[in-house]
Design a protein around this motif. Sequence first.
Motif, PDB file in Angstrom:
ATOM      1  N   PHE A 105       0.888  -1.090   0.070  1.00 35.15           N
ATOM      2  CA  PHE A 105      -0.025   0.071  -0.164  1.00 35.15           C
ATOM      3  C   PHE A 105       0.871   1.275   0.056  1.00 35.15           C
ATOM      4  O   PHE A 105       1.783   1.446   0.640  1.00 35.15           O
ATOM      5  CB  PHE A 105      -0.971   0.037   0.914  1.00 35.15           C
ATOM      6  CG  PHE A 105      -1.683   1.085   1.173  1.00 35.15           C
ATOM      7  CD1 PHE A 105      -3.074   1.012   0.377  1.00 35.15           C
ATOM      8  CD2 PHE A 105      -1.701   2.351   1.949  1.00 35.15           C
ATOM      9  CE1 PHE A 105      -3.987   2.339   0.621  1.00 35.15           C
ATOM     10  CE2 PHE A 105      -2.370   3.524   2.151  1.00 35.15           C
ATOM     11  CZ  PHE A 105      -3.488   3.279   1.215  1.00 35.15           C
ATOM     12  N   SER A 106       0.383   2.259  -0.822  1.00 33.53           N
ATOM     13  CA  SER A 106       1.235   3.380  -1.000  1.00 33.53           C
ATOM     14  C   SER A 106       0.768   4.656  -0.422  1.00 33.53           C
ATOM     15  O   SER A 106      -0.608   5.057  -1.043  1.00 33.53           O
ATOM     16  CB  SER A 106       1.508   3.704  -2.309  1.00 33.53           C
ATOM     17  OG  SER A 106       2.067   4.785  -2.597  1.00 33.53           O
ATOM     18  N   GLU A 154      -1.280   7.961   4.951  1.00 30.55           N
ATOM     19  CA  GLU A 154      -0.532   8.711   3.906  1.00 30.55           C
ATOM     20  C   GLU A 154       0.674   8.991   4.183  1.00 30.55           C
ATOM     21  O   GLU A 154       1.597   9.130   3.067  1.00 30.55           O
ATOM     22  CB  GLU A 154      -1.201  10.082   3.728  1.00 30.55           C
ATOM     23  CG  GLU A 154      -2.866  10.005   3.377  1.00 30.55           C
ATOM     24  CD  GLU A 154      -3.270  11.412   2.804  1.00 30.55           C
ATOM     25  OE1 GLU A 154      -4.291  11.285   2.368  1.00 30.55           O
ATOM     26  OE2 GLU A 154      -2.933  12.467   3.335  1.00 30.55           O
ATOM     27  N   ARG A 155       1.364   9.086   5.224  1.00 31.36           N
ATOM     28  CA  ARG A 155       2.802   9.389   5.553  1.00 31.36           C
ATOM     29  C   ARG A 155       3.482   8.111   5.721  1.00 31.36           C
ATOM     30  O   ARG A 155       4.695   7.990   5.769  1.00 31.36           O
ATOM     31  CB  ARG A 155       2.853  10.099   7.210  1.00 31.36           C
ATOM     32  CG  ARG A 155       2.389  11.545   6.888  1.00 31.36           C
ATOM     33  CD  ARG A 155       2.879  12.275   8.208  1.00 31.36           C
ATOM     34  NE  ARG A 155       2.417  11.621   9.455  1.00 31.36           N
ATOM     35  CZ  ARG A 155       1.775  11.271  10.328  1.00 31.36           C
ATOM     36  NH1 ARG A 155       0.607  11.775   9.893  1.00 31.36           N
ATOM     37  NH2 ARG A 155       1.809  10.540  11.327  1.00 31.36           N
ATOM     38  N   GLY A 156       2.976   7.038   5.546  1.00 30.18           N
ATOM     39  CA  GLY A 156       3.411   5.630   5.773  1.00 30.18           C
ATOM     40  C   GLY A 156       3.973   5.265   7.004  1.00 30.18           C
ATOM     41  O   GLY A 156       4.567   4.330   7.095  1.00 30.18           O
ATOM     42  N   ALA A 157       3.305   5.857   7.978  1.00 32.03           N
ATOM     43  CA  ALA A 157       3.564   5.514   9.454  1.00 32.03           C
ATOM     44  C   ALA A 157       2.759   4.228   9.964  1.00 32.03           C
ATOM     45  O   ALA A 157       2.912   3.479  10.834  1.00 32.03           O
ATOM     46  CB  ALA A 157       2.893   6.550  10.449  1.00 32.03           C
ATOM     47  N   ALA A 158       1.763   3.904   9.200  1.00 31.00           N
ATOM     48  CA  ALA A 158       0.730   2.550   9.393  1.00 31.00           C
ATOM     49  C   ALA A 158       0.257   1.974   7.974  1.00 31.00           C
ATOM     50  O   ALA A 158       0.320   3.054   6.854  1.00 31.00           O
ATOM     51  CB  ALA A 158      -0.389   3.153  10.301  1.00 31.00           C
ATOM     52  N   GLN A 159       0.045   0.818   7.955  1.00 29.41           N
ATOM     53  CA  GLN A 159      -0.504   0.395   6.781  1.00 29.41           C
ATOM     54  C   GLN A 159      -2.086  -0.092   7.003  1.00 29.41           C
ATOM     55  O   GLN A 159      -2.420  -0.897   7.909  1.00 29.41           O
ATOM     56  CB  GLN A 159       0.208  -0.885   6.289  1.00 29.41           C
ATOM     57  CG  GLN A 159       1.477  -0.588   5.901  1.00 29.41           C
ATOM     58  CD  GLN A 159       1.661   0.063   4.400  1.00 29.41           C
ATOM     59  OE1 GLN A 159       1.249  -0.577   3.424  1.00 29.41           O
ATOM     60  NE2 GLN A 159       2.129   0.930   4.348  1.00 29.41           N
ATOM     61  N   PRO A 160      -3.142   0.184   6.095  1.00 31.05           N
ATOM     62  CA  PRO A 160      -4.372  -0.140   6.522  1.00 31.05           C
ATOM     63  C   PRO A 160      -4.529  -1.652   5.993  1.00 31.05           C
ATOM     64  O   PRO A 160      -3.650  -2.284   5.288  1.00 31.05           O
ATOM     65  CB  PRO A 160      -5.062   0.577   5.523  1.00 31.05           C
ATOM     66  CG  PRO A 160      -4.173   0.705   4.319  1.00 31.05           C
ATOM     67  CD  PRO A 160      -3.001   1.046   5.011  1.00 31.05           C
ATOM     68  N   GLY A 161      -5.454  -2.280   6.591  1.00 32.37           N
ATOM     69  CA  GLY A 161      -5.473  -3.832   6.060  1.00 32.37           C
ATOM     70  C   GLY A 161      -6.292  -3.772   4.781  1.00 32.37           C
ATOM     71  O   GLY A 161      -6.591  -2.888   4.359  1.00 32.37           O
ATOM     72  N   ILE A 162      -6.243  -5.052   4.294  1.00 32.17           N
ATOM     73  CA  ILE A 162      -6.815  -5.159   2.955  1.00 32.17           C
ATOM     74  C   ILE A 162      -8.502  -4.524   2.678  1.00 32.17           C
ATOM     75  O   ILE A 162      -8.624  -3.925   1.747  1.00 32.17           O
ATOM     76  CB  ILE A 162      -6.678  -6.407   2.302  1.00 32.17           C
ATOM     77  CG1 ILE A 162      -6.732  -6.581   0.706  1.00 32.17           C
ATOM     78  CG2 ILE A 162      -7.520  -7.500   2.986  1.00 32.17           C
ATOM     79  CD1 ILE A 162      -5.732  -5.769  -0.161  1.00 32.17           C
ATOM     80  N   LEU A 222      -3.442   2.236  -5.701  1.00 29.98           N
ATOM     81  CA  LEU A 222      -2.884   2.475  -4.385  1.00 29.98           C
ATOM     82  C   LEU A 222      -1.684   1.649  -3.984  1.00 29.98           C
ATOM     83  O   LEU A 222      -1.207   1.840  -2.817  1.00 29.98           O
ATOM     84  CB  LEU A 222      -3.974   2.706  -3.407  1.00 29.98           C
ATOM     85  CG  LEU A 222      -5.118   3.446  -3.513  1.00 29.98           C
ATOM     86  CD1 LEU A 222      -6.043   3.537  -2.409  1.00 29.98           C
ATOM     87  CD2 LEU A 222      -4.617   4.778  -3.832  1.00 29.98           C
ATOM     88  N   LEU A 223      -1.419   0.903  -4.623  1.00 34.46           N
ATOM     89  CA  LEU A 223      -0.343  -0.115  -4.569  1.00 34.46           C
ATOM     90  C   LEU A 223       0.764   0.448  -5.389  1.00 34.46           C
ATOM     91  O   LEU A 223       1.016   0.896  -6.574  1.00 34.46           O
ATOM     92  CB  LEU A 223      -0.623  -1.620  -4.905  1.00 34.46           C
ATOM     93  CG  LEU A 223      -1.856  -2.148  -4.295  1.00 34.46           C
ATOM     94  CD1 LEU A 223      -2.183  -3.626  -4.863  1.00 34.46           C
ATOM     95  CD2 LEU A 223      -1.944  -1.904  -2.564  1.00 34.46           C
TER      96      LEU A 223
END
Length: 74
Positions: A5-6, A39-47, A64-65
Amino acid sequence: MARHFSGGRLRAARRAAGLTAEQVADAVGRSPWAVWRWERGAAQPGIGTADLLADAVGVSLPDLLADDRQAVTV
């Protein structure tokens, strides 16, 4: 090819759609803080959440990948 995820792509798609982080957060049932962290890449959402995010900003999930591979210079 591994993909992830980006957050940068999420931010770009959200801005292109003319949406605030608060509007996206409402659409996916999360807090604006969560959207900012993704958005900052501090966390990743689940699918499942990533799929909802794509719908909220009007793109497909693959949009978004990002590719995990680094460019190799020889």
